[in-house]
Enzyme design. Structure first.
Site, PDB file in Angstrom:
ATOM      1  N   ALA A  62       0.539  -1.196   0.019  1.00 12.55           N
ATOM      2  CA  ALA A  62      -0.355   0.092   0.265  1.00 12.55           C
ATOM      3  C   ALA A  62       1.171   1.232   0.174  1.00 12.55           C
ATOM      4  CB  ALA A  62      -1.135   0.327   1.557  1.00 12.55           C
ATOM      5  N   ASP A 108      10.203  -4.784  -4.630  1.00 12.58           N
ATOM      6  CA  ASP A 108       9.303  -6.387  -4.080  1.00 12.58           C
ATOM      7  C   ASP A 108       9.133  -7.592  -4.738  1.00 12.58           C
ATOM      8  OD1 ASP A 108       6.040  -5.404  -2.313  1.00 12.58           O
ATOM      9  OD2 ASP A 108       6.375  -7.230  -3.596  1.00 12.58           O
ATOM     10  N   LYS A 160       4.119  -7.658  -7.766  1.00 15.36           N
ATOM     11  CA  LYS A 160       3.961  -6.376  -8.077  1.00 15.36           C
ATOM     12  C   LYS A 160       4.422  -5.186  -7.997  1.00 15.36           C
ATOM     13  CE  LYS A 160       1.717  -6.544  -3.562  1.00 15.36           C
ATOM     14  NZ  LYS A 160       1.249  -6.831  -2.009  1.00 15.36           N
ATOM     15  N   ASP A 194       7.123  -3.969   4.678  1.00 14.02           N
ATOM     16  CA  ASP A 194       6.566  -4.994   5.644  1.00 14.02           C
ATOM     17  C   ASP A 194       7.167  -5.461   6.537  1.00 14.02           C
ATOM     18  OD1 ASP A 194       7.880  -6.832   4.449  1.00 14.02           O
ATOM     19  OD2 ASP A 194       5.652  -8.034   3.772  1.00 14.02           O
ATOM     20  N   ASN A 195       8.829  -5.286   7.024  1.00 12.83           N
ATOM     21  CA  ASN A 195       9.380  -6.035   8.604  1.00 12.83           C
ATOM     22  C   ASN A 195      10.451  -5.325   8.718  1.00 12.83           C
ATOM     23  OD1 ASN A 195      12.076  -7.413   7.082  1.00 12.83           O
ATOM     24  ND2 ASN A 195      10.872  -7.660   5.803  1.00 12.83           N
ATOM     25  N   CYS A 236      19.221   4.917  16.261  1.00 12.59           N
ATOM     26  CA  CYS A 236      19.108   6.974  17.231  1.00 12.59           C
ATOM     27  C   CYS A 236      17.483   6.479  18.518  1.00 12.59           C
ATOM     28  CB  CYS A 236      18.858   8.112  16.764  1.00 12.59           C
ATOM     29  SG  CYS A 236      20.758   7.893  16.016  1.00 12.59           S
ATOM     30  N   CYS A 262      -0.648  -6.440   9.553  1.00 11.87           N
ATOM     31  CA  CYS A 262      -2.297  -6.325   8.436  1.00 11.87           C
ATOM     32  C   CYS A 262      -2.732  -7.438   8.632  1.00 11.87           C
ATOM     33  CB  CYS A 262      -1.984  -6.104   6.950  1.00 11.87           C
ATOM     34  SG  CYS A 262      -0.459  -4.546   6.651  1.00 11.87           S
TER      35      CYS A 262
HETATM   36 ZN   LIG Z   1      21.886   6.875  14.350  1.00 16.23          ZN
END
Ligand SMILES: [Zn+2]
Length: 365
Positions: free
Chosen positions: A37, A58, A84, A128-129, A188, A202
């Site tokens: 998406a 993808d 995709k 997605d990860n 950070c 999802c």
């Molecule tokens: Zn950093």
């Protein structure tokens, strides 16, 4: 107004763009990591804005449940099981034929990111990860390339634009008249990725289309600022939205760099990029699928001949892009998706050992 930039007239009226900004966009390369998406929306916006080269990476093919929010795809793509990245390339060709689109059907990992991201002017997150996000962050910091992080699931989303600190402090955003505009990096702010399976996906909690749209809009805006050289306009806060609860927060994260000792951008240890962190397996959406990348990088597989062997074990569908086999093992159904580079996704299990075993059994090592 006429000429090659006529279609961008309304954009060129904006402060900090004009014809010079438009020319910079035309000469730019954006790498869109993931074309779900977020990636669809970002690719659409950047193509319409006139970014000269888009690389869309993808690993997956299009499924019916993607159409609710993945705006570059349609029902025909589902019927044809098109990857995709390839479907996005075709669609963008119809939207703005001046944009050079490269479709990369691959999984992002430490072995291939240098190749796929070399020469990119910005990395935009549609991943997605988290493992892949930390990998992208490592690459961005190591090479001094801006990275726009973004994620959305359920009704919430988060985004952060990263202008990395560089060892010599000579990146364009570090030598502005008003001082450096370098920002904290992803590590950070969140030093460690969440453990696999610990965050909603999802598939487990659903996703609200407009939540994704909001985050994608932020990401595309930040990418356009970067590519037009408007570094002083880049957001310096972590955006958090929940469109169902009507909350929008912008968190000041500057202290995460100034007061921290980030392993990535301060100590310059790139653990995800050098392969000391991360594994060859990733548990995917909903914990019922595992991706295997451990044999990637070798020669291309002959999917047709593998399909011929697998037909003894179950129903098999093969195309030049992928092979899909439905197999029953110990009374349990599994679906195996195999790609020419040897990468596989095993649906029906969340256990990497089971997935590896099925791979070894039916594909070999
Ligand atoms: Zn950093």
């Amino acid at each position: 107004m006429s000429g090659e930039f006529a279609r961008y007239h309304r954009q060129m009226l904006l402060p900090g763009i004009g014809e010079p900004g438009q020319q910079r966009l035309q000469g730019s390369t954006a790498l869109i990591l993931g074309c779900g998406a977020l990636g669809c929306l970002v690719a659409d916006l950047l193509a319409r804005a006139g970014v000269g080269r888009l690389r869309i990476l993808d690993r997956d093919t299009i499924e019916l449940t993607n159409l609710q929010r993945q705006v570059l795809f349609d029902e025909r793509d589902v019927a044809e099981s098109v990857p995709k990245a390839e479907a996005a390339r075709r669609r963008i060709g119809q939207i703005n034929s001046a944009v050079e689109v490269t479709a990369i059907v691959d999984d992002l990992n430490f072995r291939n990111i240098e190749r796929h991201a070399a020469g990119a002017d910005v990395l935009v997150d549609g991943l997605d990860n988290f493992e892949a996000r930390y990998l992208a962050n490592d690459f961005a910091v190591k090479h001094g390339i801006p990275y726009v992080y973004g994620g959305a699931v359920g009704t919430v989303g988060a985004a952060l634009a990263i202008l990395p600190h560089t060892p010599d402090g000579d990146a364009p955003w570090e030598s502005l008249a008003g001082g450096s505009r370098a920002t904290p990096c992803l590590r950070c702010v969140f030093e460690e990725p969440p453990p696999p399976g610990s965050t909603p996906t999802c598939d487990t909690v659903g996703v609200l289309g407009p939540a994704v749209t909001t985050i994608a809009s932020f990401e595309a805006s930040e990418a356009l600022k970067v590519l037009t050289g408007n570094f002083d306009r880049v957001s310096r806060t972590l955006l958090n939205v929940d469109l169902w609860d009507n909350t929008i927060a912008q968190l000041d994260v500057d202290a995460a760099w100034s007061g921290g000792d980030c392993p990535c951008c301060r100590q310059r240890r790139f653990e995800f990029l050098d392969g000391t962190r991360g594994s060859g397996t990733t548990t995917l959406c909903g914990r019922e699928a595992v991706q295997l990348t451990h044999r990637q990088g070798g020669s291309k597989l002959d999917l047709e001949s593998i399909a011929a062997q697998l037909r003894h074990h179950g129903e098999v569908k093969a195309s030049p892009f992928m092979l899909r086999a439905d197999i029953v093992e110990n009374g349990r159904p599994y679906r195996l998706s195999l790609f020419p580079d040897g990468r596989a996704i095993v649906h029906g299990t969340g256990e990497s050992s089971v997935a590896r075993s099925l791979y070894a059994k039916y594909i070999g090592n």
